[in-house]
Scaffold this motif. Structure first.
Motif, PDB file in Angstrom:
ATOM      1  N   GLU A   1       0.990  -1.093   0.066  1.00 57.20           N
ATOM      2  CA  GLU A   1      -0.058   0.005  -0.023  1.00 57.20           C
ATOM      3  C   GLU A   1       1.065   1.082  -0.022  1.00 57.20           C
ATOM      4  OE1 GLU A   1      -3.247   0.231   2.995  1.00 57.20           O
ATOM      5  OE2 GLU A   1      -3.148   2.405   2.916  1.00 57.20           O
ATOM      6  N   CYS A   2       0.720   2.221  -0.807  1.00 53.95           N
ATOM      7  CA  CYS A   2       1.341   3.401  -0.834  1.00 53.95           C
ATOM      8  C   CYS A   2       0.534   4.652  -0.341  1.00 53.95           C
ATOM      9  CB  CYS A   2       1.775   3.632  -2.370  1.00 53.95           C
ATOM     10  SG  CYS A   2       2.744   2.471  -3.213  1.00 53.95           S
ATOM     11  N   PHE A   3       1.130   5.599   0.535  1.00 62.70           N
ATOM     12  CA  PHE A   3       0.599   6.708   0.752  1.00 62.70           C
ATOM     13  C   PHE A   3       1.622   7.730   0.844  1.00 62.70           C
ATOM     14  CE2 PHE A   3       0.327   9.213   4.666  1.00 62.70           C
ATOM     15  CZ  PHE A   3      -1.507   9.451   4.460  1.00 62.70           C
ATOM     16  N   GLN A   4       1.010   8.936   0.452  1.00 63.20           N
ATOM     17  CA  GLN A   4       1.921  10.198   0.414  1.00 63.20           C
ATOM     18  C   GLN A   4       0.908  11.326   1.224  1.00 63.20           C
ATOM     19  OE1 GLN A   4       1.434  13.474  -1.156  1.00 63.20           O
ATOM     20  NE2 GLN A   4       3.369  14.129  -0.501  1.00 63.20           N
ATOM     21  N   THR A   5       1.622  12.208   1.776  1.00 57.08           N
ATOM     22  CA  THR A   5       0.969  13.342   2.349  1.00 57.08           C
ATOM     23  C   THR A   5       1.958  14.455   2.608  1.00 57.08           C
ATOM     24  OG1 THR A   5      -0.152  14.179   4.331  1.00 57.08           O
ATOM     25  CG2 THR A   5       1.450  12.567   4.746  1.00 57.08           C
ATOM     26  N   ASN A   6       1.636  15.602   2.528  1.00 57.94           N
ATOM     27  CA  ASN A   6       2.550  16.671   2.833  1.00 57.94           C
ATOM     28  C   ASN A   6       2.423  17.252   4.221  1.00 57.94           C
ATOM     29  OD1 ASN A   6       3.612  17.151   0.298  1.00 57.94           O
ATOM     30  ND2 ASN A   6       1.641  17.863  -0.393  1.00 57.94           N
ATOM     31  N   HIS A   7       1.245  16.487   5.096  1.00 56.28           N
ATOM     32  CA  HIS A   7       1.430  17.210   6.401  1.00 56.28           C
ATOM     33  C   HIS A   7       1.822  16.062   7.240  1.00 56.28           C
ATOM     34  CE1 HIS A   7      -1.644  19.709   4.464  1.00 56.28           C
ATOM     35  NE2 HIS A   7      -1.840  18.775   3.683  1.00 56.28           N
ATOM     36  N   GLU A   8       2.700  16.667   8.371  1.00 57.77           N
ATOM     37  CA  GLU A   8       3.378  15.774   9.085  1.00 57.77           C
ATOM     38  C   GLU A   8       2.361  14.959  10.182  1.00 57.77           C
ATOM     39  OE1 GLU A   8       5.724  18.106  11.841  1.00 57.77           O
ATOM     40  OE2 GLU A   8       7.484  16.650  11.885  1.00 57.77           O
ATOM     41  N   GLY A   9       1.263  15.857  10.623  1.00 55.13           N
ATOM     42  CA  GLY A   9       0.557  14.910  11.422  1.00 55.13           C
ATOM     43  C   GLY A   9      -0.221  13.873  10.933  1.00 55.13           C
ATOM     44  N   GLU A  10      -0.551  14.068   9.457  1.00 57.67           N
ATOM     45  CA  GLU A  10      -1.203  12.877   8.792  1.00 57.67           C
ATOM     46  C   GLU A  10      -0.222  11.863   8.600  1.00 57.67           C
ATOM     47  OE1 GLU A  10      -4.231  15.070   5.821  1.00 57.67           O
ATOM     48  OE2 GLU A  10      -2.876  13.888   4.920  1.00 57.67           O
ATOM     49  N   MET A  11       0.940  11.981   8.339  1.00 55.17           N
ATOM     50  CA  MET A  11       2.303  11.086   8.413  1.00 55.17           C
ATOM     51  C   MET A  11       2.188  10.211   9.570  1.00 55.17           C
ATOM     52  SD  MET A  11       4.237   9.438   6.667  1.00 55.17           S
ATOM     53  CE  MET A  11       5.037  10.044   5.090  1.00 55.17           C
ATOM     54  N   VAL A  12       2.026  11.145  10.632  1.00 54.08           N
ATOM     55  CA  VAL A  12       2.219  10.310  11.977  1.00 54.08           C
ATOM     56  C   VAL A  12       1.204   9.354  12.345  1.00 54.08           C
ATOM     57  CG1 VAL A  12       2.091  11.048  14.398  1.00 54.08           C
ATOM     58  CG2 VAL A  12       3.704  12.165  13.061  1.00 54.08           C
ATOM     59  N   GLU A  13       0.021  10.003  11.963  1.00 52.80           N
ATOM     60  CA  GLU A  13      -1.344   8.991  12.231  1.00 52.80           C
ATOM     61  C   GLU A  13      -1.248   7.805  11.172  1.00 52.80           C
ATOM     62  OE1 GLU A  13      -4.429  11.895  11.842  1.00 52.80           O
ATOM     63  OE2 GLU A  13      -4.228  12.345  13.760  1.00 52.80           O
ATOM     64  N   LYS A  14      -0.858   7.931   9.985  1.00 56.23           N
ATOM     65  CA  LYS A  14      -0.646   6.836   9.097  1.00 56.23           C
ATOM     66  C   LYS A  14       0.287   5.653   9.726  1.00 56.23           C
ATOM     67  CE  LYS A  14      -1.620   4.627   5.309  1.00 56.23           C
ATOM     68  NZ  LYS A  14      -3.266   4.280   5.094  1.00 56.23           N
ATOM     69  N   ILE A  15       1.272   6.275  10.172  1.00 56.67           N
ATOM     70  CA  ILE A  15       2.232   5.212  10.921  1.00 56.67           C
ATOM     71  C   ILE A  15       1.508   4.666  12.244  1.00 56.67           C
ATOM     72  CG2 ILE A  15       4.446   5.082  12.267  1.00 56.67           C
ATOM     73  CD1 ILE A  15       5.521   7.694  10.219  1.00 56.67           C
ATOM     74  N   HIS A  16       0.610   5.382  12.887  1.00 57.27           N
ATOM     75  CA  HIS A  16       0.100   4.778  14.212  1.00 57.27           C
ATOM     76  C   HIS A  16      -0.889   3.834  13.390  1.00 57.27           C
ATOM     77  CE1 HIS A  16       0.250   8.794  16.597  1.00 57.27           C
ATOM     78  NE2 HIS A  16       1.456   8.335  16.453  1.00 57.27           N
ATOM     79  N   TRP A  17      -1.395   4.107  12.479  1.00 61.12           N
ATOM     80  CA  TRP A  17      -2.419   3.392  11.811  1.00 61.12           C
ATOM     81  C   TRP A  17      -1.841   1.793  11.493  1.00 61.12           C
ATOM     82  CZ3 TRP A  17      -2.136   1.208   6.732  1.00 61.12           C
ATOM     83  CH2 TRP A  17      -3.123   0.502   6.248  1.00 61.12           C
ATOM     84  N   ALA A  18      -0.506   1.947  11.010  1.00 57.93           N
ATOM     85  CA  ALA A  18       0.233   0.771  10.417  1.00 57.93           C
ATOM     86  C   ALA A  18       0.533  -0.100  11.442  1.00 57.93           C
ATOM     87  CB  ALA A  18       1.825   1.146   9.885  1.00 57.93           C
ATOM     88  N   HIS A  19       0.584   0.471  12.870  1.00 57.12           N
ATOM     89  CA  HIS A  19       0.935  -0.027  14.276  1.00 57.12           C
ATOM     90  C   HIS A  19      -0.355  -0.910  14.510  1.00 57.12           C
ATOM     91  CE1 HIS A  19       2.436  -1.275  18.040  1.00 57.12           C
ATOM     92  NE2 HIS A  19       1.252  -0.809  18.478  1.00 57.12           N
ATOM     93  N   GLU A  20      -1.536  -0.215  14.479  1.00 62.66           N
ATOM     94  CA  GLU A  20      -2.723  -0.996  14.625  1.00 62.66           C
ATOM     95  C   GLU A  20      -3.088  -1.926  13.901  1.00 62.66           C
ATOM     96  OE1 GLU A  20      -4.144   0.035  17.593  1.00 62.66           O
ATOM     97  OE2 GLU A  20      -2.757   1.663  17.591  1.00 62.66           O
TER      98      GLU A  20
END
Ligand code: DQA
Length: 148
Positions: A47-66
């Motif tokens: 799965e590929c994901f791009q964002t220009n928003h640091e908080g969104e990147m952080v939340e996607k990493i949290h999502w990867a953990h969950e």
């Protein structure tokens, strides 16, 4: 099926339009197509994901953990060099992380030589254009192991 999350950070949606001397002319969409093609050839999902928003990147990493993603390949763009927030988020993950860069960061300006996320990654691949991602994906595949 095992799943790798490929994360693209800030400004990377502009591949194909920005600084072709460093990044070539390939677009992010084409990069993602190549990533998905290699993943399916190797027998896992990407799965590929791009964002220009640091908080969104952080939340996607949290999502990867969950979601119990099996490995993460990340090109954090300029966040690589200073984002303690992205670094801390990656530090939550227990799965292998592979750091990639399109350009050869160590042959560029000094601020690009330092990566705050490098200590969390199993390794770093830089300087091979789209092949940095593909080599990173192969590294992730090897690290996940248990291939069938
Ligand atoms: C990059 C290198 C970074 O220094 C830069 O800020 C980027 C792209 C690369 O892929 O070469 O945005 O991560």
């Amino acid at each position: 099926m095992k799943k790798v999350l490929v994360l693209h950070g800030v400004n990377l949606n502009m591949f194909g339009k920005r600084d072709p001397a460093q990044y070539g002319t390939i677009t992010l969409e084409q990069i993602d197509e190549e990533i998905k093609a290699l993943a399916s050839e190797l027998g896992f999902a990407a799965e590929c994901f791009q964002t220009n928003h640091e908080g969104e990147m952080v939340e996607k990493i949290h999502w990867a953990h969950e979601q119990k993603i099996d490995a993460v390949v990340i090109n954090a763009g300029a966040w690589t060099h200073y984002s303690y927030a992205v670094m801390d988020a990656l530090g939550i993950l227990k799965v292998p992380i592979v750091e990639v860069h399109m350009s050869h960061v160590h042959a560029r300006e000094k601020f690009r030589h330092y990566s705050v996320i490098a200590p969390l990654a199993r390794g770093q691949i830089s300087g091979f254009g789209v092949n940095s991602y593909l080599l990173g994906l192969r590294a992730a595949w090897e690290l996940i192991g248990d291939h069938d």
